[in-house]
Design a protein around this motif. Structure first.
Motif, short mmCIF file in Angstrom:
data_model
loop_
_atom_site.label_atom_id
_atom_site.label_comp_id
_atom_site.label_asym_id
_atom_site.label_seq_id
_atom_site.Cartn_x
_atom_site.Cartn_y
_atom_site.Cartn_z
N GLY A 120 0.61 -1.39 -0.46
CA GLY A 120 0.16 -0.05 -0.12
C GLY A 120 0.76 1.06 0.04
O GLY A 120 1.03 2.36 -0.14
N ALA A 121 1.64 1.01 0.59
CA ALA A 121 2.82 2.60 0.71
C ALA A 121 3.36 2.88 -0.41
O ALA A 121 3.21 3.90 -1.02
CB ALA A 121 4.14 1.79 1.78
N VAL A 122 3.71 1.52 -1.41
CA VAL A 122 4.46 2.27 -2.83
C VAL A 122 3.07 2.31 -3.79
O VAL A 122 3.52 3.83 -4.15
CB VAL A 122 4.86 0.55 -3.78
N THR A 123 1.98 1.94 -3.55
CA THR A 123 0.80 3.07 -4.69
C THR A 123 0.40 4.22 -3.74
O THR A 123 -0.27 4.97 -4.61
CB THR A 123 -0.04 1.90 -4.88
N MET A 124 0.60 4.08 -2.38
CA MET A 124 0.04 5.92 -2.65
C MET A 124 0.96 6.73 -2.36
O MET A 124 1.35 7.49 -2.64
CB MET A 124 0.15 5.12 -0.17
N ALA A 125 2.48 5.99 -2.31
CA ALA A 125 3.66 6.94 -2.20
C ALA A 125 3.94 7.99 -3.65
O ALA A 125 3.71 8.65 -4.56
CB ALA A 125 4.56 6.08 -2.22
#
Length: 413
Positions: A277-282
């Motif tokens: 989720g962090a990658v897509t959120m970034a």
């Protein structure tokens, strides 16, 4: 209401128009990343595990009570701390004080062994962190001109996925040593506070006439009468309520509802979902912030992000499986990253008065903390009575309401 040119937050900015002080954006990223590392590491992993260890049979109800009561403290402390930093004319001392106090609060939280003491300790932790958060949030309207709000908001928003992933991974690594996990997260916030205050100078506010306490209280309440500010408040409250109703129970959802592959523990599954989720959120945080600046549009990005969040939240309804949770985490990250980046820029543009930026943002942050009061109680009641599936449906419906709420805003396109 359109924010007038005289007295806007841009007027307080000391550098040339359209510029940002050297190092400010990286420091904003670092400060917010540390904050969300603690929030997500504690809320998603350490606190649920601690409560489960104390009383496994009542974990859902107990987590709802502890998280809800602590959120009440967050709701009260955030605007109060913002008003105090406004009155003092400084942000850095409050950032530093709150950051250092987080060490003591986390040390206490890791050392208690009853649900009552966990609730008290987490309330103290929320109080210290909201002193830190209220002052840090006010840095953007204080020191960043309107033309760079999208980029600044992207730096702030980027701290959410990175910090969340770091916090969950750290917490999962110490899932069998909760006391150490709490202390490490507190130290991260303290270190970020020291670095921020050492590298970003305070901006002296314009002279203000002292006002009576009664007048301050009236102004505090009257800000919600402002049309655009009120709708921004409602939109954020809806999306945050839906988001935290689900994510606050993610560990228990993985334990009791999702069919995990053999050998994959729920706490380790959380540590996989968080970086994804962090990658897509970034990606969506940076993209959304930059594009909203380029096209000078905020509302369409906020609405699209809320709709995508609703779509993501219904995926586990149709497929309560591990692959579906991976898709959910990826799409939810895209949606929430874009929403936070652009909505942060939007709300700084509907603040009624620049000289009360921290106070007004503190009121708006009730839209963050207030739903977190309701979310644990709502989620625990829904799960206890009818199960986890309706929880996702409620979250999706709230996200749609959040998308609709930005439409009436007039002063921002």
């Amino acid at each position: 209401m359109t924010v007038p040119e005289t007295g806007t937050t841009a007027d307080r900015f000391p550098a040339a128009p359209g510029t940002v002080g050297r190092g400010l954006l990286p420091l904003l990223f670092l400060g917010n990343a540390a904050m969300f590392a603690l929030y997500m590491g504690v809320g998603s992993v350490l606190l649920p595990l601690q409560i489960e260890h104390i009383d496994p049979s009542s974990k859902v109800t107990n987590l709802g009570i502890v998280a809800g009561v602590a959120a009440i403290f967050a709701t009260v402390c955030n605007p109060v701390a913002g008003a105090l930093s406004d009155h003092s004319g400084r942000r850095n001392p409050w950032i530093l004080g709150g950051g250092l106090a987080a060490i003591a609060a986390m040390a206490l939280l890791g050392s208690v062994h009853t649900v009552l003491l966990v609730a008290i300790a987490w309330c103290l932790g929320q109080a210290t962190m909201n002193v830190y958060q209220a002052a840090l949030t006010s840095v953007v309207p204080d020191r960043v001109p309107r033309s760079r709000r999208g980029a600044a908001s992207a730096a702030v928003g980027l701290g959410i996925p990175v910090g969340s992933a770091v916090g969950v991974v750290v917490a999962s690594a110490f899932s069998e040593h909760l006391r150490i996990g709490y202390l490490v997260l507190g130290l991260l916030v303290a270190a970020a506070a020291v670095l921020f205050t050492a590298g970003a100078r305070d901006v002296p506010p314009p002279p203000q006439e002292p006002s009576p306490l009664g007048s301050q209280v009236r102004m505090f309440l009257e800000v919600l009468r402002e049309h655009d500010f009120r709708w921004a408040f409602i939109g954020r409250a809806c999306l945050v309520l839906g988001y935290f109703a689900v994510t606050g129970y993610q560990l228990y959802i993985l334990q009791d509802h999702i069919h995990l592959p053999a050998g994959l523990k729920p706490e380790h599954a959380v540590a996989i979902l968080a970086p994804l989720g962090a990658v897509t959120m970034a990606i969506s945080t940076v993209t959304g912030g930059v594009l909203s600046d380029k096209f000078d549009r905020r509302k369409v990005f906020v609405a699209a992000a809320a709709v995508l969040a609703a779509i993501a939240l219904v995926i586990p309804v149709f497929s309560p499986t591990w692959p579906a949770m991976l898709v959910f985490a990826a799409l939810n990250g895209l949606a929430f990253g874009c929403f936070i980046a652009v909505d942060t820029a939007l709300v700084t543009m509907v603040l009624p008065k620049a000289e009360h930026a921290a106070r007004d943002l503190g009121v708006l942050n009730i839209a963050n903390a207030g739903p977190q009061i309701l979310a644990p109680f709502v989620a625990s009641a829904v799960v206890s009575l009818i199960g986890y599936t309706p929880l996702f449906l409620i979250g999706g419906a709230l996200a749609i309401l959040g998308a609709l709420a930005v439409a009436p805003i007039r002063s921002v396109r």
